[in-house]
Design a protein around this motif. Structure first.
Motif, PDB file in Angstrom:
ATOM      1  N   LYS A  71       0.945  -1.038   0.074  1.00 40.32           N
ATOM      2  CA  LYS A  71       0.102  -0.141  -0.150  1.00 40.32           C
ATOM      3  C   LYS A  71       1.021   1.181   0.232  1.00 40.32           C
ATOM      4  O   LYS A  71       0.802   2.697  -0.833  1.00 40.32           O
ATOM      5  N   ALA A  72       1.547   0.901   0.432  1.00 40.61           N
ATOM      6  CA  ALA A  72       3.273   2.220   0.769  1.00 40.61           C
ATOM      7  C   ALA A  72       3.576   3.026  -0.339  1.00 40.61           C
ATOM      8  O   ALA A  72       3.536   4.066  -0.904  1.00 40.61           O
ATOM      9  N   ASP A  73       3.564   1.365  -1.246  1.00 35.37           N
ATOM     10  CA  ASP A  73       5.064   1.977  -2.444  1.00 35.37           C
ATOM     11  C   ASP A  73       3.507   2.455  -3.816  1.00 35.37           C
ATOM     12  O   ASP A  73       3.794   3.653  -4.405  1.00 35.37           O
ATOM     13  N   ALA A  74       2.062   2.441  -3.243  1.00 35.98           N
ATOM     14  CA  ALA A  74       0.833   2.895  -4.051  1.00 35.98           C
ATOM     15  C   ALA A  74       0.935   4.515  -3.668  1.00 35.98           C
ATOM     16  O   ALA A  74       0.163   4.837  -4.359  1.00 35.98           O
ATOM     17  N   ALA A  75       1.182   4.310  -2.973  1.00 32.54           N
ATOM     18  CA  ALA A  75       0.839   5.905  -2.065  1.00 32.54           C
ATOM     19  C   ALA A  75       1.401   6.909  -2.957  1.00 32.54           C
ATOM     20  O   ALA A  75       3.010   7.268  -2.745  1.00 32.54           O
ATOM     21  N   GLY A  76       0.616   7.901  -3.373  1.00 36.68           N
ATOM     22  CA  GLY A  76       1.666   8.802  -3.895  1.00 36.68           C
ATOM     23  C   GLY A  76       1.623  10.409  -3.284  1.00 36.68           C
ATOM     24  O   GLY A  76       2.484  11.417  -3.603  1.00 36.68           O
ATOM     25  N   LEU A  77       0.443  10.444  -2.432  1.00 37.35           N
ATOM     26  CA  LEU A  77      -0.349  11.861  -1.616  1.00 37.35           C
ATOM     27  C   LEU A  77       0.526  11.767  -0.313  1.00 37.35           C
ATOM     28  O   LEU A  77       0.801  10.752  -0.090  1.00 37.35           O
ATOM     29  N   THR A  78       1.599  12.488   0.473  1.00 37.42           N
ATOM     30  CA  THR A  78       1.354  12.695   1.672  1.00 37.42           C
ATOM     31  C   THR A  78      -0.116  12.463   2.687  1.00 37.42           C
ATOM     32  O   THR A  78      -0.153  11.763   3.309  1.00 37.42           O
ATOM     33  N   SER A  79      -1.582  12.868   1.585  1.00 42.45           N
ATOM     34  CA  SER A  79      -2.632  12.016   2.319  1.00 42.45           C
ATOM     35  C   SER A  79      -2.998  11.104   2.472  1.00 42.45           C
ATOM     36  O   SER A  79      -4.238  10.488   2.834  1.00 42.45           O
ATOM     37  N   GLU A  80      -2.526  10.340   1.111  1.00 45.06           N
ATOM     38  CA  GLU A  80      -2.919   9.206   0.652  1.00 45.06           C
ATOM     39  C   GLU A  80      -2.012   7.867   2.945  1.00 45.06           C
ATOM     40  O   GLU A  80      -2.833   7.479   3.021  1.00 45.06           O
ATOM     41  N   LEU A  81      -0.432   8.482   2.831  1.00 44.67           N
ATOM     42  CA  LEU A  81       0.134   8.328   3.309  1.00 44.67           C
ATOM     43  C   LEU A  81      -0.722   8.295   4.761  1.00 44.67           C
ATOM     44  O   LEU A  81      -0.452   7.646   5.980  1.00 44.67           O
ATOM     45  N   GLU A  82      -0.623   9.358   5.312  1.00 46.83           N
ATOM     46  CA  GLU A  82      -1.509  10.035   6.048  1.00 46.83           C
ATOM     47  C   GLU A  82      -2.928   9.172   6.441  1.00 46.83           C
ATOM     48  O   GLU A  82      -3.203   8.321   7.388  1.00 46.83           O
ATOM     49  N   GLN A  83      -3.750   8.137   4.987  1.00 50.18           N
ATOM     50  CA  GLN A  83      -4.902   7.087   5.237  1.00 50.18           C
ATOM     51  C   GLN A  83      -4.143   5.735   5.743  1.00 50.18           C
ATOM     52  O   GLN A  83      -4.506   5.647   6.670  1.00 50.18           O
ATOM     53  N   LEU A  84      -3.146   5.749   5.392  1.00 53.35           N
ATOM     54  CA  LEU A  84      -1.981   4.574   5.748  1.00 53.35           C
ATOM     55  C   LEU A  84      -1.618   4.269   7.209  1.00 53.35           C
ATOM     56  O   LEU A  84      -2.076   3.575   7.494  1.00 53.35           O
ATOM     57  N   ARG A  85      -1.242   5.612   7.774  1.00 54.93           N
ATOM     58  CA  ARG A  85      -1.507   5.614   8.907  1.00 54.93           C
ATOM     59  C   ARG A  85      -2.515   5.196   9.771  1.00 54.93           C
ATOM     60  O   ARG A  85      -2.305   4.902  10.370  1.00 54.93           O
TER      61      ARG A  85
END
Ligand code: DAH
Length: 356
Positions: free
Chosen positions: A14-28
């Motif tokens: 999932k982290a590899d697919a995340a391109g935006l910091t907002s997506e990273l926040e969603q993962l967190r």
């Protein structure tokens, strides 16, 4: 429920697919949040057999730490990439291209003050610096203006709650300067000093009056200084300041600390003598009152008036700056208007259209 061993892999995908910091926040949130995978694993610990609890607990913590670190690392990478993107975008940056930044500039009065200080230094004067706060003795008593003397009404004074006052004129430092140099006089060294300062008077403010203005006081004391020295010096000094022959006139003037006293006027350089608001339509500007230092003032300063004489003058620096830059309204100086105040840097003395 996902097995703990598979969580790391899932996160990485999932982290590899995340391109935006907002997506990273969603993962967190998805992994580390209150209802996230790790919290779920923790809650499930109670169903694990007692002898495996410790081992499984440690495993969960390791995975949790891994995810936290990975998010932080990924976040830093994203910021760096963003920065690089901005740098790449501004590839066409030209270092020689003038940038419209607000640079500081000296206040026009500072510029004039420094220029005049240099002229005096070149004539052998020392430049002294004194506080704007003084007391009744220095501002009045030592200058032959005792209490209740009508001359006190000439200067409406701001008093401080400490009993001190804001200096109404630079003459207030005369006594200190005389004391400072009285011993040198005895050694045969003439006293030549100027001392600029901001002054304060409770004035009604208009185009030619301010309650805060700048003067530069000057004194020259030695054996045998006479009025002819005073006149010669004032003429030389003013022609240096204006860098040309200026038209001046001397009128008798009363100041308790000089005898005789004069008002030295200079023909208005803004209107060339025709009359304008700066010179109150008279064509003349009172620029430099002066006179021979009163014996009482010398005595108060520890200088023997039987042996020494001297002259003093009070140059209106604010007036000078108005002439220097053709400023018609004195209120500009205290306006805090940076647009107005920063434009004078490199202009020369305004010698008016009427110059011959
Ligand atoms: N201190 C006086 C004032 O501000 C100006 C002045 C007059 C200064 C005569 C002098 C002087 O040195 O000799 O009103």
């Amino acid at each position: 429920m996902i097995e703990i061993d598979k969580l790391t892999k899932l996160f990485e995908e999932k982290a590899d697919a995340a391109g935006l910091t907002s997506e990273l926040e969603q993962l967190r949130v998805e992994f580390l949040g209150k209802k996230g995978y790790i919290a779920e694993q923790m809650a499930n610990l109670r169903n694990v057999e007692a002898d495996r609890k410790k081992e499984v607990g440690q495993k969960i913590n390791e995975v949790k730490q891994f995810i936290e670190d990975a998010i932080q690392k990924r976040f830093a990478e994203m910021l760096a990439a963003e920065e690089q993107r901005l740098i790449d975008k501004t590839e066409a940056y030209d270092e020689s291209f003038p940038i419209d930044t607000e640079t500081g500039s000296y206040h026009p009065i500072t510029l004039v003050q420094r220029e005049v200080e240099d002229i005096f230094r070149s004539m052998g004067f020392s430049v002294e610096d004194y506080s704007e706060v003084t007391d009744d003795f220095n501002c009045f008593e030592a200058l032959n203006i005792p209490k209740h003397h009508p001359a006190r009404d000439m200067q409406d004074t701001y008093y401080l709650s400490t009993g001190q006052l804001l200096k109404t004129h630079t003459s207030a430092a005369q006594n200190t300067i005389l004391r400072k140099y009285s011993a040198d006089l005895e050694k045969g060294l003439p006293l030549r000093a100027v001392f600029p300062s901001r002054c304060f008077r409770n004035e009604k403010i208009d185009a030619c009056h301010e309650n805060t203005f700048f003067q530069m006081e000057g004194m020259m004391v030695d054996r045998d200084i006479s009025i002819s020295n005073l006149i010669y010096f004032m003429k030389t000094m003013l022609s240096e300041v204006f860098q040309r022959d200026v038209t001046v006139r001397l009128r008798p003037g009363f100041f308790p600390f000089v005898e005789p006293g004069f008002e030295l006027d200079i023909q208005c350089l803004i209107c060339g003598g025709d009359g304008c608001p700066s010179c109150k339509d008279s064509g003349w500007l009172e620029l430099c009152p002066c006179g021979m230092i009163h014996p009482n003032v010398l005595t108060a300063g520890g200088v023997d008036p039987e042996k020494y004489t001297g002259f003093a003058f009070g140059l209106g620096l604010t007036r000078l700056a108005m002439m220097r830059y053709g400023i018609k309204d004195i209120r500009v100086f205290n306006s805090c208007n940076l647009k107005s105040l920063s434009q004078f840097t490199d202009r020369t003395f305004n010698t008016s259209e009427k110059e011959d």
